[in-house]
Scaffold this motif. Sequence first.
Motif, PDB file in Angstrom:
ATOM      1  N   ILE A  70       0.807  -1.218   0.000  1.00 54.64           N
ATOM      2  CA  ILE A  70       0.000   0.000   0.000  1.00 54.64           C
ATOM      3  C   ILE A  70       0.842   1.272   0.000  1.00 54.64           C
ATOM      4  N   SER A  71       2.020   1.227   0.604  1.00 55.03           N
ATOM      5  CA  SER A  71       2.886   2.412   0.662  1.00 55.03           C
ATOM      6  C   SER A  71       3.719   2.603  -0.600  1.00 55.03           C
ATOM      7  N   ASP A  72       3.665   1.638  -1.539  1.00 55.89           N
ATOM      8  CA  ASP A  72       4.448   1.721  -2.773  1.00 55.89           C
ATOM      9  C   ASP A  72       3.614   2.134  -3.975  1.00 55.89           C
ATOM     10  N   GLN A  73       2.329   2.431  -3.769  1.00 53.08           N
ATOM     11  CA  GLN A  73       1.451   2.754  -4.894  1.00 53.08           C
ATOM     12  C   GLN A  73       1.861   4.071  -5.555  1.00 53.08           C
ATOM     13  N   PRO A  74       1.457   4.271  -6.831  1.00 56.52           N
ATOM     14  CA  PRO A  74       1.890   5.443  -7.606  1.00 56.52           C
ATOM     15  C   PRO A  74       1.595   6.785  -6.952  1.00 56.52           C
TER      16      PRO A  74
ATOM     17  N   ASP B 252       4.482   8.789  -5.444  1.00 53.54           N
ATOM     18  CA  ASP B 252       5.573   9.318  -6.269  1.00 53.54           C
ATOM     19  C   ASP B 252       5.577  10.843  -6.242  1.00 53.54           C
ATOM     20  N   HIS B 253       4.444  11.430  -5.876  1.00 59.33           N
ATOM     21  CA  HIS B 253       4.347  12.887  -5.852  1.00 59.33           C
ATOM     22  C   HIS B 253       5.122  13.432  -4.652  1.00 59.33           C
ATOM     23  N   PRO B 254       5.955  14.453  -4.863  1.00 60.23           N
ATOM     24  CA  PRO B 254       6.769  14.984  -3.749  1.00 60.23           C
ATOM     25  C   PRO B 254       5.944  15.499  -2.577  1.00 60.23           C
ATOM     26  N   TYR B 255       4.717  15.990  -2.832  1.00 55.95           N
ATOM     27  CA  TYR B 255       3.879  16.486  -1.743  1.00 55.95           C
ATOM     28  C   TYR B 255       3.364  15.358  -0.843  1.00 55.95           C
ATOM     29  N   LEU B 256       3.430  14.121  -1.334  1.00 56.21           N
ATOM     30  CA  LEU B 256       2.932  12.978  -0.556  1.00 56.21           C
ATOM     31  C   LEU B 256       4.074  12.122  -0.003  1.00 56.21           C
ATOM     32  N   LYS B 257       5.265  12.681  -0.025  1.00 58.84           N
ATOM     33  CA  LYS B 257       6.438  11.915   0.392  1.00 58.84           C
ATOM     34  C   LYS B 257       6.306  11.388   1.816  1.00 58.84           C
ATOM     35  N   ASP B 258       5.835  12.218   2.737  1.00 56.19           N
ATOM     36  CA  ASP B 258       5.715  11.808   4.144  1.00 56.19           C
ATOM     37  C   ASP B 258       4.253  11.647   4.560  1.00 56.19           C
ATOM     38  N   HIS B 259       3.414  11.348   3.605  1.00 58.00           N
ATOM     39  CA  HIS B 259       1.974  11.234   3.896  1.00 58.00           C
ATOM     40  C   HIS B 259       1.685  10.009   4.772  1.00 58.00           C
ATOM     41  N   LYS B 260       0.872  10.217   5.774  1.00 62.36           N
ATOM     42  CA  LYS B 260       0.432   9.116   6.627  1.00 62.36           C
ATOM     43  C   LYS B 260      -0.897   8.588   6.100  1.00 62.36           C
ATOM     44  N   ILE B 261      -0.920   7.321   5.748  1.00 59.62           N
ATOM     45  CA  ILE B 261      -2.116   6.726   5.152  1.00 59.62           C
ATOM     46  C   ILE B 261      -3.230   6.634   6.187  1.00 59.62           C
TER      47      ILE B 261
ATOM     48  N   THR C 287      -1.705  -4.650   1.055  1.00 60.90           N
ATOM     49  CA  THR C 287      -1.398  -4.454  -0.358  1.00 60.90           C
ATOM     50  C   THR C 287      -2.655  -3.949  -1.057  1.00 60.90           C
ATOM     51  N   ILE C 288      -2.506  -3.416  -2.248  1.00 60.65           N
ATOM     52  CA  ILE C 288      -3.658  -3.031  -3.068  1.00 60.65           C
ATOM     53  C   ILE C 288      -3.490  -3.650  -4.456  1.00 60.65           C
ATOM     54  N   PRO C 289      -4.589  -4.032  -5.123  1.00 56.57           N
ATOM     55  CA  PRO C 289      -4.492  -4.602  -6.463  1.00 56.57           C
ATOM     56  C   PRO C 289      -4.375  -3.499  -7.519  1.00 56.57           C
ATOM     57  N   ILE C 290      -3.394  -3.616  -8.380  1.00 59.33           N
ATOM     58  CA  ILE C 290      -3.190  -2.639  -9.452  1.00 59.33           C
ATOM     59  C   ILE C 290      -3.104  -3.373 -10.790  1.00 59.33           C
ATOM     60  N   ARG C 291      -3.939  -2.964 -11.739  1.00 60.68           N
ATOM     61  CA  ARG C 291      -3.881  -3.546 -13.084  1.00 60.68           C
ATOM     62  C   ARG C 291      -2.540  -3.186 -13.716  1.00 60.68           C
TER      63      ARG C 291
ATOM     64  N   SER D  30       0.074  10.207  -9.875  1.00 63.59           N
ATOM     65  CA  SER D  30       0.000  10.484  -8.440  1.00 63.59           C
ATOM     66  C   SER D  30      -1.281  11.241  -8.118  1.00 63.59           C
ATOM     67  N   GLY D  31      -1.812  11.008  -6.918  1.00 64.39           N
ATOM     68  CA  GLY D  31      -2.964  11.783  -6.463  1.00 64.39           C
ATOM     69  C   GLY D  31      -4.049  10.958  -5.817  1.00 64.39           C
ATOM     70  N   PHE D  32      -4.435   9.834  -6.428  1.00 57.36           N
ATOM     71  CA  PHE D  32      -5.499   8.990  -5.896  1.00 57.36           C
ATOM     72  C   PHE D  32      -4.862   7.934  -5.004  1.00 57.36           C
ATOM     73  N   ILE D  33      -5.207   7.945  -3.719  1.00 61.59           N
ATOM     74  CA  ILE D  33      -4.655   6.979  -2.765  1.00 61.59           C
ATOM     75  C   ILE D  33      -5.684   5.880  -2.516  1.00 61.59           C
ATOM     76  N   GLN D  34      -5.307   4.652  -2.778  1.00 59.45           N
ATOM     77  CA  GLN D  34      -6.210   3.512  -2.578  1.00 59.45           C
ATOM     78  C   GLN D  34      -5.827   2.752  -1.318  1.00 59.45           C
ATOM     79  N   ILE D  35      -6.850   2.291  -0.577  1.00 60.75           N
ATOM     80  CA  ILE D  35      -6.583   1.490   0.619  1.00 60.75           C
ATOM     81  C   ILE D  35      -7.235   0.115   0.555  1.00 60.75           C
ATOM     82  N   ASN D  36      -8.161  -0.099  -0.373  1.00 60.82           N
ATOM     83  CA  ASN D  36      -8.897  -1.360  -0.478  1.00 60.82           C
ATOM     84  C   ASN D  36      -8.056  -2.419  -1.188  1.00 60.82           C
TER      85      ASN D  36
END
Length: 300
Positions: A64-68, A71-80, A122-126, A255-261
Amino acid sequence: MGERRRALAVIVCLWSLISLSGAARLGSGPKQTLEVQKHLRRLNKPAVKSIQSPDGDVIDCVHISDQPAFDHPYLKDHKIQMRPNYHPEGLFDENKVATSTKERANPINQPWHVNGKCPENTIPIRRTKEDDVLRASSVKRYGRKKRRSIPKPRSADPNLINQSGHQHAIAYVEGDKYYGAKATINVWEPKIQQSNEFSLSQLWLLGGSFGEDLNSIEAGWQVSPDLYGDNNTRLFTYWTSDAYQATGCYNLLCSGFIQINNQIAMGASISPVSAFRNSQYDISILIWKVKSKMATILTN
């Protein structure tokens, strides 16, 4: 959606069909090939597990922490945030959920589920294929909509709009006191005659003016051979903060959409689908504002 208060238009786009005559395709050559391969490495993150879907897709279970998104610098230290700090009233009422489950005899699944599931955290990514990127006009524009203006609806009644080959029937409300919307959408598999056409049904939230500062969040199903390379009906999301100019993309393609499912893959096929004079299937999508953010959830 921004700090200052803005009107929010909630639109249910029932059908949309667009024909893009003479759609460009990414050229070939050593430089283009190298650019495509670099882009694929950015999109296809290392997988904890990979699942082959019967429809030809490969679903990668990515930590989950490796999702695209990160990659955005503003989300570098984002807490999910695994759970929103606010839920619309009645969303998780146990009695309503139980009743809904009993009444739903035909649950919708995604084909890849038959061959496995993604582990927790983890999250599923096509997985994006080389051919997917090559169908785009450029690597930079892959996964993004064409730049276009959004016509402001003139009435609150469902109507048909035809603009530059883009036809859509809509039903909408607007105002400054809306914090989200929910829609139950029947799922079909419309036949697309040309690869540069697409069809969709979606819940569409717009904020800001109908100009370059337009904010848009979209979710629903679509059939888009140009984007996915087939005629399958697929679950999708889209967002932009500048009227499709430079920000936003489909699903997790930027970058931008954060998935948790860990059970639903954006961009993956939906199955089964409705048929004329036969079983009917639908999905329920809820989008709501949580503080300064917007949350999206597929409820059924």
